[in-house]
Design a protein around this motif. Structure first.
Motif, mmCIF file in Angstrom:
data_model
loop_
_atom_site.group_PDB
_atom_site.id
_atom_site.type_symbol
_atom_site.label_atom_id
_atom_site.label_comp_id
_atom_site.label_asym_id
_atom_site.label_seq_id
_atom_site.Cartn_x
_atom_site.Cartn_y
_atom_site.Cartn_z
ATOM 1 N N ARG A 1 0.810 -6.868 0.988
ATOM 2 C CA ARG A 1 -0.262 -7.850 0.804
ATOM 3 C C ARG A 1 0.196 -8.946 -0.190
ATOM 4 O O ARG A 1 0.997 -8.706 -1.078
ATOM 5 C CB ARG A 1 -1.518 -7.186 0.277
ATOM 6 C CG ARG A 1 -2.160 -6.232 1.284
ATOM 7 C CD ARG A 1 -3.469 -5.695 0.717
ATOM 8 N NE ARG A 1 -4.180 -4.884 1.665
ATOM 9 C CZ ARG A 1 -3.962 -3.587 1.873
ATOM 10 N NH1 ARG A 1 -3.037 -2.975 1.154
ATOM 11 N NH2 ARG A 1 -4.654 -2.911 2.787
ATOM 12 N N GLU B 1 0.385 4.238 0.718
ATOM 13 C CA GLU B 1 0.116 5.203 1.769
ATOM 14 C C GLU B 1 0.534 4.678 3.135
ATOM 15 O O GLU B 1 1.168 5.367 3.924
ATOM 16 C CB GLU B 1 -1.391 5.541 1.783
ATOM 17 C CG GLU B 1 -1.894 6.144 0.487
ATOM 18 C CD GLU B 1 -1.251 7.483 0.194
ATOM 19 O OE1 GLU B 1 -0.821 8.170 1.123
ATOM 20 O OE2 GLU B 1 -1.172 7.818 -1.025
ATOM 21 N N THR B 2 0.147 3.350 3.377
ATOM 22 C CA THR B 2 0.384 2.829 4.727
ATOM 23 C C THR B 2 1.599 1.935 4.781
ATOM 24 O O THR B 2 2.115 1.649 5.856
ATOM 25 C CB THR B 2 -0.830 2.019 5.191
ATOM 26 O OG1 THR B 2 -0.985 0.880 4.308
ATOM 27 C CG2 THR B 2 -2.095 2.862 5.136
ATOM 28 N N ASP C 1 0.863 -1.185 0.000
ATOM 29 C CA ASP C 1 0.000 0.000 0.000
ATOM 30 C C ASP C 1 0.897 1.231 0.000
ATOM 31 O O ASP C 1 1.714 1.411 0.910
ATOM 32 C CB ASP C 1 -0.895 -0.017 1.239
ATOM 33 C CG ASP C 1 -1.965 1.073 1.171
ATOM 34 O OD1 ASP C 1 -1.666 2.168 0.718
ATOM 35 O OD2 ASP C 1 -3.117 0.769 1.551
#
Length: 1560
Positions: free
Chosen positions: A20, A15-16, A13
């Protein structure tokens, strides 16, 4: 995020920073990975930071263990002790071994092998290491050579992997060798020992080991002749020792002739193993030399030369050639003969001692020298020949008088002055150098008639012709032609020899005509026989007027008095012609003749023309009769007013009418060519020969009748009958296969004009040629050859033995009486009464057509008799013949002491064959005899070497306790088969007369030399010559014999076989066998066919074992295909096979017995791929094969009788029967059937006479079961071929099973205008036999049978003496139509009476339960009694020329109806009786069902039957059907009338019973 180049598996991700997983991960090899290294980058837009993330995968047990190879091969010695390592099995598991028990493997044996004796497993495995070891001691390779065990590897999670270990047991030489026999008895031909390396025999050895090192030896000093042989190991093939002779052996050597006996040994330990007695075996060899024909006869003297006068007496001993043959110990017999080509006139003969004698007169004028080759032939096979030469020089004797050289004929004009008319020169064939010739003397014969002496004189000119002498012939007076047309001057001529020879020769002086006489009126009769064809005009001869002058034709002119339509006149020549299409009848022609030179005009000339039209079949069956007579004299009327031609016609007609014929319909005459004259006649005018052609419709063997009564005919006519028939053919140089002689119909006519009468007929030319004709034995085969036709029309010759011919759209067919066979109603069996004694002509015999003069002939027949002495066949000279010289060609087959004996002479001298069979043929059982000659070899075979009657059904060999068949044994060929060598150049049997069966009509005249010829008391059947069955029926000329065989007839024996069975067997063992397509105890159940689709086949297992020597295949089939296998019978591993298949539309039987090449037997002249049902039978006896289809006659039959090589076929009963093709698995799931029988049907398959199943409709029978099948269906249905097919009106599409044609359909034909289809009146064909009555139906026809007969065509005799009316259901339906019409008239009459009587109407309402009249309206019965009304049954129109029911008094003139208004009894009884007859009705068909039950009850009472028996009706083209005709509608109308009229009428005279019978 970098992934090291792998496919994307992770995502982050942005942004974070959460990572995954995008897909499942695999950590296991070969494509998985245990750890992932991810590099993560963080950026603020200007600066970046990096870090590595390692992802470790934790193992999951998701991989099953596996073995690197699915199959592992291992070997172990058979003497290996227990615990020996056999193989190391190691499996692989890609799971993590450090992760629990995921990759921890445990090994086990899932499918181990169990020892049968102990029940223990043979192998064991270490569960941890995977080591496979032996669990028992000492494996035995001789018991089991290979083992297969399945190993399982299991991981900790329970996942499994399997592998197979194939263990081959290595051989150890632990079994001793053994000879197959302890003692060998060998018969060895001496020719085999001519080469020292030739193997004499192989002594086979049995040793189950494979690691043998065989060594063989002949034991020194073990017996007589041991030192002459060597036993050496075979280089290839099964183990054994080859016995070889060290020196050539010679049967002629007395010491070798005694034979040899010695001992041989074998060891499997090599040449050094002779001391190990356990591994040594011995056997004795008894070897006997068989004499081989390796020595030709030798003459003591091979040349001789003689000089003989030509008058040497016949019988003079010329010289003796003696020859010896060293074979047979010097005792071999030598047969002497003279080469035919060196003695073409057969003037020399040699006896059994080699003495050459003169058997024919010498003639120096024909041959001045002879070089005669004398053959000495031994008895070997093949025989050896030596040649000696006799040279004979012939000296002249004055044995020929002078002859008239020139001229023979001269001409002198009438009324001329005396003059010299000829200077006659003479010739003499004798040797003039010896004074046996000129000078000649010539004088007028003093015994000449007075008119010759008064008209001629002769003087001798001694100087004429260079001093030879010339005779000068004078006329001394004027000659008159009207007084004498020719002057025959006899001249006495003599030569100068000592003593002088003289002769009388004739000089013919023709008197030339002068027109010096007037003409006068005359009449002439012309008998004309024309053909049913269009063509050129028919010549009638010349107009005749009485005129002594006959050379004045040019001075005459001719004209009509009254022209006649269809007749034409040449005014210049006076020749008449007639239009080809002139109708039959008598025509009176009136003409006039003018002769200007005589001043005569308008002289009347009348011509009567009798025209008779013949069909080409009549002409092609005409019989020629050759007479030594003037053909013109035959036609002229004699003093008694009757010509010889009329006398011939009356005499022969009387003989023909005695045999049931209609007499002579036509005969005509022509001049016969003098074909045999090779030497000119010098003494008298040429003797004329006349050929008379006789037509006798329906009589196919008129030549036999004339031949039998030839002498009688000659005496009646006062003229010698020279020959009957077209004569004997001559085998010319280069002829292959034989010769033939036939008469050929030409397009023109022959005219024999004898002034006051003339005879005109079709011109027939007799031709000869090379080759073998195959149709000469058919009684209906014409003597003439015409263009082949489609046999679309019936002729008197189409059907034999009373068969009735029917013309159909597909050609002609015959309705055959009971006891006949095939499409032409042949009778195949004949009984002979015997009697007459040997040499007597009073016994029984029958004459059939002669054996064709072919180089290859096969005759077979079956005989049933108890006579130990009997004549079976004879062909040669007969009592009706007057032989010109000795008759040599003959065949005589007899039984002597119950054994067959053959004498055959093909022109080169007689050859005899006698079989010393192990059993007598005179045992009242059917026995078969085959005679074959070809390639200068004649062979005779009894019962096809089956060891007994071929008619007896073979019995399967018994099964032993271990389910193994008893080994088959071959019959002794010496007792069932014999052969003899024919003299060279003797190739054909050329008798041209008849083949006599059962006896010889004139034995004292026929047999040369005379022989005892006892007549047969018994039966002969299935006489077949070159494939054609010979008709033995009513048309055969015979005495004391009759068609059929009562002792072998089931009906005579009280056995009724029914409609669909035939009688088989011999007396005492008669039985009924179902015809093809029928089964069941009474043969009344139709069999169920099977359809073969694409890629289809059937495998069958038999519950019996067919005999190894003989096997048969019978079945019915239907196909349009041109290739495909039908049935294959094979041995284990397919080494031997016997099959039936289609090849190019031709049916073939293929036999393959190992050690000899495959042989095929085909029906090459006919195609069976026609969509129709056919019945085939393929039979083998050893290597002899037979193939027949349908009736099995002519082109539908073929045979190959070659009993050589292997003879046994040991069938694999469990898997050796295959139907429909050869299956092959291309892959594990894909099946390919080669040569399949797709889109075809097979029905009623029988193996060796036993019915076997055809799935899926029938999977089991008592004789077998279906083991495997694919792609087959029950029945033989096919999609309609008429879908989307349209035909031009009025035709419609007719489905013919997978094909179609446009037509009118069954029983219908195009009308005369061809605009509509109409019913065809088949009764015009008269198809009903035995006096039956024909009724035309739509479609088809039905037959009403008189008492004593039954069947569809009244062709079957009634069983049990039944005399009731025999009508089939369709026939009764036809009668019902009449009766329905009759009853409608009756009902109309009653209705009319009902309305006329008003008093009756008032009482109608009081009557309970109104009735229904014939129109369906309510009509209560009256309650009074009106007058009685009697009606007679109407008689339908005549059929077959007689009233339809005239044969049955039970129906004709019956009182059928009596009106009785007060009687309700009959109605109630009828209502009560009908339910008892009826079966359970359907709701909507109650009345019809009751009728059907009544029909069934009456049918059982009167013996009627429906078409095709019980069960479903077969298709129209089924061979089980007799015809399509006879299918009618339901007879419901009569029942309706019976019900409607029952309340108001009383039926009299048994009408109700008759009516119910008519319903059936």
């Amino acid at each position: 995020m970098w992934l090291n180049g792998s496919r994307v598996a992770f995502a982050i991700d942005p942004e974070t920073g959460a990572i995954r997983l995008l897909r499942p991960l695999d950590r296991d090899p070969p494509h998985g990975r245990a750890q992932w290294r991810l590099r993560v980058t963080a950026s603020d837009g200007e600066l970046e930071a990096h870090t590595d993330v390692r992802v470790n995968l934790k193992d999951v047990n998701d991989n099953a263990p596996y073995f690197p190879s699915p199959t592992t091969l291992a070997t172990v010695s058979e003497d290996t002790p227990k615990g020996t390592v056999v193989a190391h099995m190691e499996a692989t598991d890609h799971d993590d071994p450090l992760e629990g028990n995921n990759a921890r493997l445990v090994y086990s044996l899932e499918k181990n092998v169990i020892d049968e004796s102990s029940g223990s497993p043979i192998f064991a495995i270490d569960s941890q290491r995977g080591l496979i070891t032996t669990a028992l001691c000492c494996l035995d390779r001789e018991k089991t050579q290979r083992y297969a065990v399945q190993v399982v590897a299991t991981d900790g999670g329970g996942l499994k992997g399997t592998g197979t270990v194939v263990v081959d047991v290595q051989d150890v030489n632990d079994v001793p060798p053994r000879f197959s026999r302890p003692e060998w008895t060998l018969d060895v031909s001496e020719s085999l020992t001519s080469k020292t390396d030739q193997v004499l025999a192989t002594l086979t050895v049995v040793d189950q080991d494979v690691t043998n090192d065989f060594a063989f030896r002949v034991v020194p000093g073990s017996g007589r002749g041991w030192q002459m042989f060597r036993l050496e190991g075979r280089r290839r093939g099964s183990p054994g020792g080859d016995l070889v002779a060290l020196i050539p052996l010679d049967y002629e050597n007395p010491s070798h002739r005694r034979g040899f006996r010695f001992k041989v040994q074998v060891t499997d330990m090599g040449k050094s193993g002779w001391d190990d007695k356990y591994h040594v075996d011995g056997a004795w060899v008894n070897l006997r030399l068989v004499d081989d024909n390796d020595n030709s006869p030798t003459f003591a003297s091979r040349h001789a030369r003689l000089t003989l006068p030509e008058d040497t007496p016949i019988g003079t001993l010329l010289t003796t050639f003696s020859a010896k043959d060293l074979d047979g110990g010097g005792h071999s017999r030598v047969r002497y003969s003279i080469a035919e080509e060196s003695d073409p006139r057969r003037q020399f003969g040699v006896d059994e001692g080699g003495a050459v004698r003169l058997v024919g007169g010498l003639d120096r004028e024909t041959a001045a020298a002879h070089i005669v080759m004398v053959w000495a032939v031994d008895q070997g096979t093949p025989p050896r020949t030596a040649t000696a030469t006799l040279t004979v020089d012939v000296t002249d004797v004055n044995d020929n008088p002078p002859f008239l050289a020139e001229p023979r004929d001269v001409e002198v004009t009438e009324n001329s002055e005396p003059q010299v008319v000829a200077r006659v020169k003479l010739g003499d064939p004798d040797d003039w150098r010896q004074g046996h010739g000129p000078p000649f003397t010539i004088a007028l014969d003093p015994r000449a008639p007075p008119h010759v002496i008064n008209s001629a004189k002769v003087t001798l000119d001694k100087r004429g012709d260079d001093g030879r002498g010339v005779g000068v012939v004078w006329t001394t007076t004027a000659l008159d032609r009207e007084e004498r047309r020719a002057l025959l001057v006899p001249l006495v001529v003599a030569d100068a020899g000592w003593p002088s020879l003289s002769a009388t020769v004739t000089l013919t002086v023709h008197v030339a005509d002068l027109n010096d006489n007037p003409m006068s009126p005359a009449a002439k009769t012309v008998t004309v026989h024309t053909l049913q064809r269009q063509g050129a005009a028919v010549p009638l001869g010349r107009v005749y007027v009485k005129d002594p002058d006959d050379w004045d034709a040019d001075s005459k002119t001719y004209a009509w008095r009254r022209p006649q339509s269809g007749f034409f006149l040449d005014a210049t020549t006076g020749r008449l012609t007639m239009a080809a299409a002139t109708p039959d009848g008598r025509y009176e022609l009136s003409l006039k003749v003018n002769d200007a030179s005589q001043g005569q005009y308008g002289v009347r000339a009348n011509v009567t023309v009798d025209v008779t039209t013949l069909s080409p079949d009549d002409v092609t069956h005409a019989t020629p009769l050759t007479l030594l007579a003037d053909p013109y004299g035959l036609v002229r009327d004699r003093q008694g007013g009757r010509s010889l031609l009329r006398l011939i016609e009356e005499t022969v007609s009387a003989w023909v009418e005695e045999r049931g014929g209609v007499g002579v319909r036509a005969l005509w005459v022509e001049e016969a060519p003098d074909e045999e004259e090779t030497v000119p006649r010098h003494t008298s005018p040429t003797n004329s020969r006349a050929r008379v052609w006789l037509v006798t419709p329906g009589i196919t063997n008129l030549d036999h009748v004339l031949l039998y009564r030839r002498r009688e005919l000659s005496q009646i006519l006062g003229v010698e009958v020279e020959s009957i028939g077209v004569g004997v053919c001559e085998e010319g140089e280069g002829c292959e296969g034989g010769c033939w002689r036939q008469a050929v119909l030409t397009d023109d006519f022959t005219v024999l004009d004898a002034s006051t009468s003339a005879v005109v007929g079709p011109r027939v030319q007799v031709l000869s040629g090379c080759g073998c004709l195959t149709n000469t034995l058919d009684n209906a085969t014409p003597a003439l050859s015409t263009t082949p036709s489609l046999n679309a029309t019936c002729t008197p010759y189409t059907c034999l033995n009373g068969g009735r011919c029917l013309s159909t759209s597909t050609g002609t067919r015959c309705i055959c009486p009971h006891g006949t066979w095939g499409s032409r109603c042949k009778v195949l069996m004949r009984h002979f009464d015997g009697g007459g004694g040997g040499g007597s002509s009073g016994g029984g015999w029958a004459w059939v057509p002669p054996i064709p003069p072919c180089a290859e002939v096969h005759i077979s027949l079956e005989v049933l008799t108890e006579s130990w002495e009997a004549t079976l066949l004879y062909s040669g000279a007969n009592g009706g013949a007057t032989p010109q010289g000795p008759i040599s060609d003959q065949l005589l087959l007899q039984l002597r002491q119950g054994r067959p004996h053959l004498l055959l002479d093909l022109g080169g001298g007689p050859v005899t064959l006698a079989l010393n069979a192990s059993y007598s043929l005179a045992d009242n059982t059917w026995h078969r005899i085959d005679l074959i000659w070809k390639d200068e070899l004649v062979e005779m075979i009894v019962d096809l070497c089956s060891g007994g009657s071929t008619e007896t059904p073979p019995t399967p060999p018994p099964l032993s306790a271990h389910n193994e068949t008893v080994p088959p044994t071959l019959p002794d060929a010496h007792t069932c088969r014999g052969a003899a060598r024919l003299p060279r150049s003797a190739r054909i049997l050329n008798t041209a007369g008849v083949l006599e069966v059962g006896g010889v009509a004139h034995p004292s005249v026929a047999l040369t030399p005379p022989a005892d010829a006892p007549h047969l008391h018994g039966c002969v059947r299935n006489l077949r010559v070159n494939g054609q069955l010979v008709d033995l029926g009513e048309g055969v000329l015979s005495r004391a014999s009759s068609p059929g065989c009562p002792s072998a007839d089931c009906l005579t024996a009280g056995i009724h076989c029914g409609l669909h069975a035939r009688c088989e067997g011999s007396p005492g063992s008669l039985r009924c066998e179902c015809e093809p397509g029928w089964a069941g105890p009474g043969c009344d159940a139709a069999t169920t066919p099977t359809t073969f689709l694409s890629n289809s086949y059937i495998k069958l297992a038999l519950s019996f074992t067919p005999l190894a020597y003989t096997t048969s295949i019978t079945l019915r089939f239907r196909t349009w295909r041109r290739r495909g296998e039908l049935v294959v019978l094979s041995s284990q591993h397919g080494r031997d096979s016997w099959s039936v298949q289609l090849v190019g539309g031709r049916l073939c039987a293929v036999l393959h017995l190992h050690t000899q090449p495959q042989s095929s037997l085909c029906l090459t002249r006919i195609s069976l791929s026609d969509g129709r049902w056919h019945h085939l039978q393929a039979t083998r006896y050893g290597s002899a094969t037979f193939l027949s289809v349908d009736e099995g006659d002519g082109d539908l039959y073929n045979a190959s009788v070659v009993l050589e090589g292997s003879q046994l076929l040991r069938m694999d009963g469990q898997g050796g029967v295959r139907v429909g093709g050869l299956p092959e698995y291309i892959t594990r799931t894909k099946l390919k059937v080669h040569n399949d029988f797709r889109e075809s049907c097979i029905d009623d398959l029988r193996i060796s006479g036993r019915s076997v199943p055809l799935p899926p409709g029938d999977n089991n029978t008592a004789w077998g079961q279906a083991s495997t099948f694919k792609g087959v269906e029950t029945g033989c249905d096919a999609p309609s071929a008429c879908t989307n097919v349209s035909c031009k009106a009025p035709l419609s599409c007719i489905d013919t099973w997978r094909s179609y044609h446009c037509g009118c359909g069954e029983g219908r034909v195009l009308s005369g205008s061809r605009t509509a289809c109409e019913d065809e009146d088949e009764c015009a064909w008269q198809p009903c036999l035995s006096g039956g009555t024909c009724f035309n139906t739509q479609p088809g026809y039905v037959c009403g049978c008189p008492a004593g007969f039954s069947g569809q065509h009244c062709h079957l005799p009634a069983v049990g003496g039944e005399t009731s009316l025999k009508l089939s259901l369709p026939a009764l339906v036809a009668i019902l139509v009449w009766c329905t019409f009759l009853l409608l008239l009756v009902c109309a009459f009653l209705l009319h009476q009902h309305h006329r009587r008003a008093a009756l109407r008032k009482s109608l309402a009081d009557v309970k339960g109104g009735t229904v009249d014939c129109k369906g309206q309510g009509s209560p019965p009256p309650n009074h009694t009106p007058n009685l009304l009697e009606l007679q049954l109407l008689k339908p129109p005549k059929a077959n020329g007689q009233p339809a029911w005239a044969k049955n008094p039970n129906i004709a003139d019956v009182d059928v109806l009596q009106v009785d208004a007060t009687s309700e009894t009959s109605s109630m009884e009828e209502q009560q009786r009908r339910p008892r007859l009826a079966t359970t009705p359907s709701p909507d068909m109650e009345k019809d069902t009751k009728i059907g039950a009544a029909v069934k009850a009456v049918k059982q009472k009167v013996g009627g039957s429906t078409k095709g028996g019980t069960g479903t009706t077969p298709t129209a083209d089924d061979l089980r059907n007799y015809a399509y005709e006879g299918e009618g509608s339901s007879p419901g109308s009569l029942s309706s009338c019976l019900e409607s009229c029952s309340g108001s009428a009383k039926f009299l005279g048994g009408f109700r019973e008759v009516a119910h019978m008519l319903e059936s």
